[in-house]
Scaffold this active site. Sequence first.
Site, PDB file in Angstrom:
ATOM      1  N   CYS A  66      42.146  37.629  41.487  1.00  0.00           N
ATOM      2  CA  CYS A  66      41.918  38.315  42.758  1.00  0.00           C
ATOM      3  C   CYS A  66      40.713  37.690  43.471  1.00  0.00           C
ATOM      4  O   CYS A  66      39.665  37.470  42.862  1.00  0.00           O
ATOM      5  CB  CYS A  66      41.675  39.798  42.519  1.00  0.00           C
ATOM      6  SG  CYS A  66      41.420  40.734  44.052  1.00  0.00           S
ATOM      7  N   CYS A  70      34.836  42.787  43.636  1.00  0.00           N
ATOM      8  CA  CYS A  70      34.547  44.144  43.172  1.00  0.00           C
ATOM      9  C   CYS A  70      33.771  44.075  41.850  1.00  0.00           C
ATOM     10  O   CYS A  70      34.231  43.470  40.870  1.00  0.00           O
ATOM     11  CB  CYS A  70      35.833  44.937  42.984  1.00  0.00           C
ATOM     12  SG  CYS A  70      36.879  44.988  44.464  1.00  0.00           S
ATOM     13  N   CYS A  73      35.434  44.963  38.309  1.00  0.00           N
ATOM     14  CA  CYS A  73      36.806  44.556  37.996  1.00  0.00           C
ATOM     15  C   CYS A  73      36.875  43.263  37.199  1.00  0.00           C
ATOM     16  O   CYS A  73      36.294  42.239  37.581  1.00  0.00           O
ATOM     17  CB  CYS A  73      37.606  44.417  39.285  1.00  0.00           C
ATOM     18  SG  CYS A  73      39.367  44.104  38.988  1.00  0.00           S
ATOM     19  N   CYS A 111      53.336  53.922  38.675  1.00  0.00           N
ATOM     20  CA  CYS A 111      52.404  53.222  39.552  1.00  0.00           C
ATOM     21  C   CYS A 111      52.395  51.743  39.200  1.00  0.00           C
ATOM     22  O   CYS A 111      52.316  51.388  38.028  1.00  0.00           O
ATOM     23  CB  CYS A 111      51.000  53.804  39.408  1.00  0.00           C
ATOM     24  SG  CYS A 111      50.926  55.587  39.673  1.00  0.00           S
ATOM     25  N   CYS A 142      54.565  54.689  43.150  1.00  0.00           N
ATOM     26  CA  CYS A 142      53.230  54.459  43.691  1.00  0.00           C
ATOM     27  C   CYS A 142      52.896  52.986  43.512  1.00  0.00           C
ATOM     28  O   CYS A 142      53.283  52.381  42.504  1.00  0.00           O
ATOM     29  CB  CYS A 142      52.204  55.332  42.975  1.00  0.00           C
ATOM     30  SG  CYS A 142      50.496  55.106  43.545  1.00  0.00           S
ATOM     31  N   CYS A 202      46.966  58.097  47.893  1.00  0.00           N
ATOM     32  CA  CYS A 202      46.270  58.235  46.612  1.00  0.00           C
ATOM     33  C   CYS A 202      44.951  57.490  46.765  1.00  0.00           C
ATOM     34  O   CYS A 202      44.945  56.260  46.924  1.00  0.00           O
ATOM     35  CB  CYS A 202      47.118  57.635  45.494  1.00  0.00           C
ATOM     36  SG  CYS A 202      46.325  57.624  43.868  1.00  0.00           S
ATOM     37  N   ARG A 274      43.242  63.285  39.502  1.00  0.00           N
ATOM     38  CA  ARG A 274      43.640  62.540  38.302  1.00  0.00           C
ATOM     39  C   ARG A 274      42.422  62.084  37.509  1.00  0.00           C
ATOM     40  O   ARG A 274      41.522  61.426  38.041  1.00  0.00           O
ATOM     41  CB  ARG A 274      44.486  61.322  38.670  1.00  0.00           C
ATOM     42  CG  ARG A 274      44.913  60.516  37.427  1.00  0.00           C
ATOM     43  CD  ARG A 274      45.810  59.353  37.758  1.00  0.00           C
ATOM     44  NE  ARG A 274      47.033  59.834  38.362  1.00  0.00           N
ATOM     45  CZ  ARG A 274      47.552  59.338  39.495  1.00  0.00           C
ATOM     46  NH1 ARG A 274      46.930  58.382  40.131  1.00  0.00           N
ATOM     47  NH2 ARG A 274      48.671  59.816  39.962  1.00  0.00           N
TER      48      ARG A 274
END
Length: 333
Positions: A66, A70, A73, A111, A142, A202, A274
Site C-alpha cells: 500500500c 498509516c 499498518c 468483509c 462489506c 462502517c 464492533r
Amino acid sequence: MALPNSTATTSSSTHLKALWTRLEAKRIYEQPFADLLFQAQTVHRRHFDPNAVQMSRLLSIKTGGCPEDCGYCSQSARMPGQKLSASKLMEVERVIDEAKKARDGGATRYCMGAAWRSPKERDMDMVLAMVEGVKGLGMETCMTLGMLSPEQAIRLKDAGLDYYNHNIDTSERYYAEVITTRTFADRLETLDNVRQAGMKVCAGGILGMGETADDRVDMLVTLANLPEAPESVPINMLIPIPGTKLENAAPIDPIDFVRTIALARIMMPTSHVRLSAGRTDMSDETQALCFLAGANSIFVGETLLTADNPGEDHDAALFRRLGIQPEALDASE
C-alpha cells in the site's frame, strides 16, 4: 447521572439533526464507571438484544504494497523495515469459496479488504464480481478498498454492496501524527460518497496510538455528527506491529477502552459497535465489559487482514460463559 443524548439544534424553518458537543460527550465519558456502563447498557437494550452479537468475517483480498503511510499498518510500503510483500488481487472464485466457509461457520456479514489507496479501474470488474458472488450466498457484504470516487461508490452499490468500511482512525487534531499521505477531509469525503450512493457506512477508529482521551471523544463526536451516523462502528485496539511507526506505542488502559465503547453506544444508539482488532490482547473479562458497555459485533476467524485474532473455539467458549448467542441476519434489510 444520565445526560440527554444531545442538544437539539433548530432553525426557523427546518428542524436539523441534533448535534453532539465535545463538552457534552466528555462529561458522559468521564462519569463514574458504574454510571457510564449503566447508561450505555440502558441505551443498548432499547435497540438490541443484549445477549446477541453479530458475527463478521474479514478476508484480505489484496495484501501489502500500500502506498499510504498509516503508522499502524503492516501493509504500508513506506514503513522502514517493512517486509510484507505485495500480493495480487485474489481470484473471485476463491473469495466466494472462503465466504461459503464463513457463512457455514455462522458469520452473517462478509468483509473484504484490499491494501490500496483507492481501487484502480482495471480491478473493478473483479471486485464487483466478488460483491455479487458473496451477496448471492445470502450474506451481508462489506468492503474496504481505500478512497472511493462517487462513480466507484455507485458501481459498488449497484453490484449489491451493503456496507463500505472507511475508518477515520482518530481525531482530526491527532490525525496527522498517524497518517500524512491523505487528509482527514479525504476520509470524510469518501464517507460522503458512500452515503450518497445509498450504501451503509462502517467507520470507526483505533485506540492506543498515543492519542488523548479528548482525541477519542472527538473522534466519536465526528462520527455521531455525520449527516447520518455510521450503521457500523468498529473500535480497534492498536496491535503494535514491529517495523511500523507505532511499534512502541504505550497500550491503552483497558478501562479507558471500555469507556470509549460505552460512549460510542450512547452517542450512536442504533449502530452496531464492533469490538475489532486487538482482542487477542484483551482478557476475557475486558471483552465481557465491552459487551456490557454495548459492543455487539466481532470479527471471527484466526486473522484480521494480517493480524492475529482469537479463533472460533475461544470465542465460542467465551460466548457460552456469558450466555451470548450469534445475532441472526435481519431478513428485512
